[in-house]
Design an enzyme around this catalytic site. Structure first.
Site, PDB file in Angstrom:
ATOM      1  N   ARG A 229     -31.435  14.541   4.719  1.00 54.69           N
ATOM      2  CA  ARG A 229     -31.151  13.646   5.840  1.00 54.69           C
ATOM      3  C   ARG A 229     -32.408  13.496   6.687  1.00 54.69           C
ATOM      4  NH1 ARG A 229     -27.467  11.865   3.439  1.00 54.69           N
ATOM      5  NH2 ARG A 229     -25.266  12.189   3.861  1.00 54.69           N
ATOM      6  N   HIS A 277     -33.047   5.046   1.134  1.00 56.57           N
ATOM      7  CA  HIS A 277     -31.809   5.829   0.943  1.00 56.57           C
ATOM      8  C   HIS A 277     -31.068   5.381  -0.325  1.00 56.57           C
ATOM      9  CE1 HIS A 277     -28.809   8.490   3.294  1.00 56.57           C
ATOM     10  NE2 HIS A 277     -28.498   8.524   2.016  1.00 56.57           N
TER      11      HIS A 277
HETATM   12  P1  NDP Z   1     -23.584  21.007  -1.516  1.00 58.86           P
HETATM   13  O1  NDP Z   1     -22.723  21.299  -0.350  1.00 58.86           O
HETATM   14  O2  NDP Z   1     -22.991  21.070  -2.883  1.00 58.86           O
HETATM   15  O3  NDP Z   1     -24.833  22.024  -1.503  1.00 58.86           O
HETATM   16  C1  NDP Z   1     -25.519  22.358  -0.341  1.00 58.86           C
HETATM   17  C2  NDP Z   1     -26.512  23.464  -0.648  1.00 58.86           C
HETATM   18  O4  NDP Z   1     -27.285  23.731   0.530  1.00 58.86           O
HETATM   19  C3  NDP Z   1     -25.824  24.790  -1.027  1.00 58.86           C
HETATM   20  O5  NDP Z   1     -26.546  25.442  -2.047  1.00 58.86           O
HETATM   21  C4  NDP Z   1     -25.904  25.589   0.275  1.00 58.86           C
HETATM   22  O6  NDP Z   1     -25.928  27.006   0.102  1.00 58.86           O
HETATM   23  C5  NDP Z   1     -27.250  25.121   0.798  1.00 58.86           C
HETATM   24  N1  NDP Z   1     -27.346  25.372   2.243  1.00 58.86           N
HETATM   25  C6  NDP Z   1     -26.552  24.912   3.239  1.00 58.86           C
HETATM   26  N2  NDP Z   1     -26.963  25.397   4.425  1.00 58.86           N
HETATM   27  C7  NDP Z   1     -28.027  26.166   4.176  1.00 58.86           C
HETATM   28  C8  NDP Z   1     -28.890  26.954   4.977  1.00 58.86           C
HETATM   29  N3  NDP Z   1     -28.718  27.049   6.307  1.00 58.86           N
HETATM   30  N4  NDP Z   1     -29.885  27.644   4.389  1.00 58.86           N
HETATM   31  C9  NDP Z   1     -30.051  27.593   3.042  1.00 58.86           C
HETATM   32  N5  NDP Z   1     -29.281  26.852   2.212  1.00 58.86           N
HETATM   33  C10 NDP Z   1     -28.282  26.160   2.779  1.00 58.86           C
HETATM   34  O7  NDP Z   1     -24.254  19.599  -1.253  1.00 58.86           O
HETATM   35  P2  NDP Z   1     -24.725  18.481  -2.313  1.00 58.86           P
HETATM   36  O8  NDP Z   1     -25.657  19.117  -3.300  1.00 58.86           O
HETATM   37  O9  NDP Z   1     -23.566  17.738  -2.840  1.00 58.86           O
HETATM   38  O10 NDP Z   1     -25.530  17.478  -1.337  1.00 58.86           O
HETATM   39  C11 NDP Z   1     -26.611  17.944  -0.562  1.00 58.86           C
HETATM   40  C12 NDP Z   1     -27.046  16.902   0.433  1.00 58.86           C
HETATM   41  O11 NDP Z   1     -27.774  15.872  -0.210  1.00 58.86           O
HETATM   42  C13 NDP Z   1     -25.938  16.146   1.183  1.00 58.86           C
HETATM   43  O12 NDP Z   1     -25.384  16.903   2.224  1.00 58.86           O
HETATM   44  C14 NDP Z   1     -26.679  14.936   1.686  1.00 58.86           C
HETATM   45  O13 NDP Z   1     -27.270  15.247   2.933  1.00 58.86           O
HETATM   46  C15 NDP Z   1     -27.789  14.735   0.646  1.00 58.86           C
HETATM   47  N6  NDP Z   1     -27.560  13.521  -0.161  1.00 58.86           N
HETATM   48  C16 NDP Z   1     -28.496  12.540  -0.155  1.00 58.86           C
HETATM   49  C17 NDP Z   1     -28.356  11.416  -0.931  1.00 58.86           C
HETATM   50  C18 NDP Z   1     -29.404  10.372  -1.009  1.00 58.86           C
HETATM   51  O14 NDP Z   1     -29.183   9.337  -1.653  1.00 58.86           O
HETATM   52  N7  NDP Z   1     -30.556  10.561  -0.399  1.00 58.86           N
HETATM   53  C19 NDP Z   1     -27.151  11.236  -1.755  1.00 58.86           C
HETATM   54  C20 NDP Z   1     -26.250  12.334  -1.731  1.00 58.86           C
HETATM   55  C21 NDP Z   1     -26.450  13.427  -0.944  1.00 58.86           C
HETATM   56  P3  NDP Z   1     -24.674  27.792  -0.570  1.00 58.86           P
HETATM   57  O15 NDP Z   1     -24.767  27.447  -2.048  1.00 58.86           O
HETATM   58  O16 NDP Z   1     -24.965  29.206  -0.309  1.00 58.86           O
HETATM   59  O17 NDP Z   1     -23.441  27.248   0.066  1.00 58.86           O
HETATM   60  C1  OXD Z   2     -24.508  10.912   0.551  1.00 55.22           C
HETATM   61  C2  OXD Z   2     -25.602   9.956   0.692  1.00 55.22           C
HETATM   62  O1  OXD Z   2     -24.319  11.789   1.401  1.00 55.22           O
HETATM   63  O2  OXD Z   2     -25.583   8.906  -0.007  1.00 55.22           O
HETATM   64  O3  OXD Z   2     -23.792  10.803  -0.464  1.00 55.22           O
HETATM   65  O4  OXD Z   2     -26.547  10.207   1.435  1.00 55.22           O
END
Ligand code: NDP
Ligand code: OXD
Length: 314
Positions: A229, A277
């Site tokens: 983000r 994005h």
């Molecule tokens: P998930 O919830 O599956 O995974 C999040 C990961 O981040 C987990 O491994 C989690 O750890 C880790 N995490 C969360 N907080 C912390 C922290 N404080 N310190 C260290 N690690 C942390 O999310 P997704 O993989 O599905 O998506 C990730 C992000 O990608 C979304 O939230 C969104 O912001 C972004 N996104 C962007 C897109 C784009 O087109 N640019 C599209 C889709 C998503 P743990 O495994 O221990 O829970």
């Molecule tokens: C999502 C994104 O969160 O597109 O899926 O950023």
């Protein structure tokens, strides 16, 4: 006879009409309400959202599901009047493949000097850049969730040295992935990231994480890829890190202001590559199907299995 299901599509910045055919196919009996044509608010059972207008969700007395159209939910939890209704996100392997394609491209684009080749080709010059084997390049993925793990696996498969960082320790990681977790593991993780990929959710713990203190822990000349983000990044710190050479380049797909205004300094910096994005998207049919599955589980009293843990923030 029971009332038909009513689904509202709520966004302050997206036109959701592209979702309607998939929802009509998934919910042939439902009333689908778009944007300004919401009808009586007391009819609405489910809201499909991307930045819903602030305060609106709290005015829907029958609401049973708040469904994000994406993997993230920060655009929903940003609403200070968020009602106590289950919030669900998209968990989609196809989205993982799209993200994998984007992140792999971004790693290679910089590490194999593709920008220089585009310039050479435009000038009709046959010019080689250094060719470094992938295993000598260390890619660190912050966030080992649905998307981060998919990217890690793909990069390992083409030979990169891959490490990952998560909040909690992980079992059953892809072979070869070096894993770190928590604050205690962060410094060691960062010290080995020639490229750092941010695939974290936006939470109170991760807002502003991509700033000077973190950049200073990366190897000098690292490449930052932010597909998380915009608010993960401290923009002034990125410009300072590029100016000092601490970072060599940044590829940014998520920005604090979207669309990024034409006069934003990022556009003018040749070391920053912006994409709008588009790293990955979810097929509308998947959004419609997951909305149906989530509603069924909520109605069966199993919301805890599908709702995001709002205390944790992702
Ligand atoms: P998930 O919830 O599956 O995974 C999040 C990961 O981040 C987990 O491994 C989690 O750890 C880790 N995490 C969360 N907080 C912390 C922290 N404080 N310190 C260290 N690690 C942390 O999310 P997704 O993989 O599905 O998506 C990730 C992000 O990608 C979304 O939230 C969104 O912001 C972004 N996104 C962007 C897109 C784009 O087109 N640019 C599209 C889709 C998503 P743990 O495994 O221990 O829970
Ligand atoms: C999502 C994104 O969160 O597109 O899926 O950023």
């Amino acid at each position: 006879m029971s009332e038909p299901l009513t689904i509202a599509f709520l966004s302050s910045n997206l036109d959701f009409s592209y979702l309607l055919p998939a929802f009509q196919a998934q919910f042939p009996q439902a009333r689908l309400r778009l944007g300004t044509e919401l009808g009586p608010l007391e009819d609405i059972d489910a809201a499909v959202c991307w930045y819903p207008p602030e305060g609106l969700l709290a005015r829907l007395p029958r609401l049973r599901l708040i469904q994000s159209v994406g993997a993230g939910i920060d655009h929903i939890t940003a609403d200070p009047a968020l009602p106590d209704v289950p919030v669900c996100r998209i968990i989609d392997p196809d989205m993982g493949q799209g993200m994998t394609a984007y992140v792999t491209w971004a790693v290679i684009q910089h590490q194999r000097h593709m920008g220089a080749y585009l310039r050479s080709a435009a000038a009709r010059r046959w010019e080689e850049q250094p060719v470094q084997p992938p295993r000598q390049h260390r890619v660190g993925i912050a966030g080992l969730g649905t998307l981060g793990l998919a990217c890690a696996e793909a990069l390992l498969n083409i030979g990169y040295s891959v490490r990952g960082w998560s909040r909690s320790p992980k079992n059953e990681l892809p072979t070869g992935l070096q894993a770190f977790h928590g604050e205690a593991g962060q410094a060691e993780f960062l010290a080995g990231c020639d490229t750092l990929v941010c695939l974290l959710p936006l939470t109170e713990d991760t807002r502003g994480i991509l700033g000077q203190p973190l950049f200073n822990q990366l190897p000098r000349g690292a490449h930052l890829i932010n597909v998380g983000r915009g608010a993960h990044l401290v923009e002034a710190d990125l410009l300072a890190a590029l100016a000092s050479g601490q970072l060599a380049a940044a590829t940014l797909d998520a920005l604090t202001q979207e669309p990024l205004p034409p006069d934003h300094p990022f556009w003018a910096d040749p070391r920053i590559l912006i994409t709008p994005h588009i790293a990955t998207r979810t097929d509308p049919a998947v959004i419609a199907r997951q909305t149906a599955d989530n509603l069924a589980l909520i109605d069966a009293g199993r919301a805890a299995e599908v709702a995001v843990d709002l205390q944790r923030g992702y």
